[in-house]
Scaffold this active site. Structure first.
Site, PDB file in Angstrom:
ATOM      1  N   LYS A  14      44.895  37.652  54.991  1.00 49.97           N
ATOM      2  CA  LYS A  14      43.497  37.727  55.452  1.00 49.97           C
ATOM      3  C   LYS A  14      42.890  36.338  55.620  1.00 49.97           C
ATOM      4  CE  LYS A  14      41.906  39.779  51.773  1.00 49.97           C
ATOM      5  NZ  LYS A  14      43.089  39.927  50.933  1.00 49.97           N
ATOM      6  N   ARG A  89      34.845  44.185  48.377  1.00 53.97           N
ATOM      7  CA  ARG A  89      36.080  44.565  47.688  1.00 53.97           C
ATOM      8  C   ARG A  89      35.891  45.841  46.883  1.00 53.97           C
ATOM      9  NH1 ARG A  89      38.517  39.188  47.333  1.00 53.97           N
ATOM     10  NH2 ARG A  89      40.624  39.225  46.508  1.00 53.97           N
ATOM     11  N   ARG A 124      52.650  30.699  47.800  1.00 56.00           N
ATOM     12  CA  ARG A 124      51.493  30.136  48.504  1.00 56.00           C
ATOM     13  C   ARG A 124      51.103  28.758  47.979  1.00 56.00           C
ATOM     14  NH1 ARG A 124      46.827  34.226  49.748  1.00 56.00           N
ATOM     15  NH2 ARG A 124      46.371  34.293  47.518  1.00 56.00           N
ATOM     16  N   ARG A 157      47.382  28.020  43.326  1.00 59.59           N
ATOM     17  CA  ARG A 157      46.239  28.648  42.658  1.00 59.59           C
ATOM     18  C   ARG A 157      46.665  29.274  41.336  1.00 59.59           C
ATOM     19  NH1 ARG A 157      43.414  32.504  47.039  1.00 59.59           N
ATOM     20  NH2 ARG A 157      43.367  33.865  45.223  1.00 59.59           N
ATOM     21  N   ARG A 168      46.002  41.822  40.155  1.00 66.79           N
ATOM     22  CA  ARG A 168      45.247  41.743  41.417  1.00 66.79           C
ATOM     23  C   ARG A 168      45.588  42.931  42.319  1.00 66.79           C
ATOM     24  NH1 ARG A 168      46.592  35.954  43.633  1.00 66.79           N
ATOM     25  NH2 ARG A 168      45.128  36.484  45.281  1.00 66.79           N
TER      26      ARG A 168
HETATM   27  P1  AMP Z   1      40.722  35.710  46.915  1.00 67.36           P
HETATM   28  O1  AMP Z   1      40.599  34.248  47.161  1.00 67.36           O
HETATM   29  O2  AMP Z   1      40.012  36.550  47.952  1.00 67.36           O
HETATM   30  O3  AMP Z   1      42.143  36.151  46.695  1.00 67.36           O
HETATM   31  O4  AMP Z   1      39.933  35.999  45.542  1.00 67.36           O
HETATM   32  C1  AMP Z   1      40.361  35.419  44.317  1.00 67.36           C
HETATM   33  C2  AMP Z   1      39.687  36.117  43.166  1.00 67.36           C
HETATM   34  O5  AMP Z   1      38.268  35.936  43.266  1.00 67.36           O
HETATM   35  C3  AMP Z   1      39.869  37.626  43.084  1.00 67.36           C
HETATM   36  O6  AMP Z   1      41.081  37.988  42.449  1.00 67.36           O
HETATM   37  C4  AMP Z   1      38.648  38.022  42.266  1.00 67.36           C
HETATM   38  O7  AMP Z   1      38.818  37.698  40.887  1.00 67.36           O
HETATM   39  C5  AMP Z   1      37.591  37.093  42.814  1.00 67.36           C
HETATM   40  N1  AMP Z   1      36.886  37.697  43.985  1.00 67.36           N
HETATM   41  C6  AMP Z   1      36.904  37.241  45.252  1.00 67.36           C
HETATM   42  N2  AMP Z   1      36.153  38.023  46.045  1.00 67.36           N
HETATM   43  C7  AMP Z   1      35.668  39.011  45.252  1.00 67.36           C
HETATM   44  C8  AMP Z   1      34.837  40.140  45.486  1.00 67.36           C
HETATM   45  N3  AMP Z   1      34.367  40.445  46.719  1.00 67.36           N
HETATM   46  N4  AMP Z   1      34.547  40.939  44.434  1.00 67.36           N
HETATM   47  C9  AMP Z   1      34.994  40.663  43.198  1.00 67.36           C
HETATM   48  N5  AMP Z   1      35.800  39.628  42.904  1.00 67.36           N
HETATM   49  C10 AMP Z   1      36.129  38.797  43.920  1.00 67.36           C
END
Ligand code: AMP
Length: 210
Positions: A14, A89, A124, A157, A168
Site C-alpha cells: 500500500k 483500519r 523491507r 522498522r 499485525r
Molecule cells: P503502517 O506504517 O501503516 O504499517 O503502520 C504501523 C503501525 O502504526 C501499525 O501497526 C499500528 O500500530 C499503527 N497504525 C498506523 N495506522 C493506524 C491506524 N489507522 N489505526 C491504528 N493504528 C495504526
C-alpha cells in the site's frame, strides 16, 4: 477520482504504491503509520503513547489516529485530493471519517496471499530521510542500505520482524478486513491483485481508480 483509500494487509505494498501514485497524481499520501513514526521521532507525548502499540503490532487507539487524520485533511495540500494509506483500519475509524463529512471517491483493496506477506515485510528497508521503501530482494537499492532518492541510510522498522508481523496480521484480519464489506456496501470498493512487479501493480491501481 482523487480522494482515495488504500486498504490491504501489512506488506501488501500500500505504502509503496501510494507514494508512486502520489507522485504521478500530484496529491499527498496521508499515511498514519508515517505520521505516528514522525511523532515518535519528535518525542511528542502522542508519539510515545503510540509507540507502545506499534512495537507490539497492535492498533493505536481510534481517537488518536482519527484526530491526526482529521487535522491533516484540513491542510491546504489535501484540498485537491489525497491518498489515505493505513487509515481507516477499523470500522469506527471509517465511520468517524464519514461523520466528519469526508467524501471518498474510491477505496482500493490490495490483495496479497498471507503466506507471501511475511517475506515482504521482513525484507523491507525504509528510508529515514524521505520515507522511500525498498526490499532486500525485490526492490533493492543501488547501493546497499543507502536510499537511491535522497542518499540517507536505510533502516529496518522495529515492527518489521517475524514476531511482530504475526500480531499485525491478526489485527488486520480482525479489525481491518471487515472494512472491505463496509466500503463494498457503499459502492466504493475496487479489488486489485497486489502480486507482480511495482509497475504491474501500479497499472492495475491506475485502472481501478480511473
Ligand atoms: P503502517 O506504517 O501503516 O504499517 O503502520 C504501523 C503501525 O502504526 C501499525 O501497526 C499500528 O500500530 C499503527 N497504525 C498506523 N495506522 C493506524 C491506524 N489507522 N489505526 C491504528 N493504528 C495504526
Amino acid at each position: 477520482m482523487s480522494r482515495l483509500v488504500m486498504l490491504g494487509p501489512p506488506g501488501a505494498g500500500k505504502g509503496t504504491q501510494a507514494k508512486r501514485l502520489s507522485a504521478s497524481m500530484g496529491i499527498p499520501q496521508v499515511s498514519t503509520g508515517d505520521m505516528l513514526r514522525a511523532a515518535k521521532k519528535a518525542g511528542t507525548e502522542m508519539g510515545k503513547r503510540a509507540e507502545k502499540y506499534m512495537s507490539a503490532g497492535e492498533l493505536v487507539p481510534d481517537e488518536v489516529v482519527v484526530g491526526i487524520v482529521k487535522d491533516r485533511l484540513t491542510d491546504a495540500d489535501c484540498a485537491g485530493g489525497f491518498i489515505l494509506d493505513g487509515f481507516p483500519r477499523t470500522v469506527p475509524q471509517a465511520q468517524a471519517l464519514d461523520d466528519a463529512g469526508v467524501k471518498l471517491d474510491v477505496v482500493v483493496n490490495v490483495n496479497v496471499a498471507s503466506e507471501l506477506l511475511v517475506e515482504r515485510v521482513t525484507g523491507r528497508l525504509s528510508c529515514g530521510g524521505c520515507g522511500a521503501m525498498y526490499h532486500k530482494r525485490y526492490n533493492a537499492p543501488a547501493v546497499a542500505d543507502v536510499c537511491d532518492s535522497c542518499g540517507s541510510e536505510l533502516y529496518v522498522r522495529r515492527d518489521d520482524t517475524e514476531e511482530v508481523f504475526g500480531s499485525r496480521l491478526a489485527a488486520y484480519e480482525k479489525m481491518t478486513a471487515p472494512l472491505a464489506s463496509f466500503y463494498a456496501d457503499k459502492g466504493l470498493l475496487k479489488e486489485i491483485d497486489g502480486v507482480g512487479s511495482l509497475d504491474e501493480v501500479q497499472a492495475r491501481l491506475v485502472k481501478a481508480i480511473s
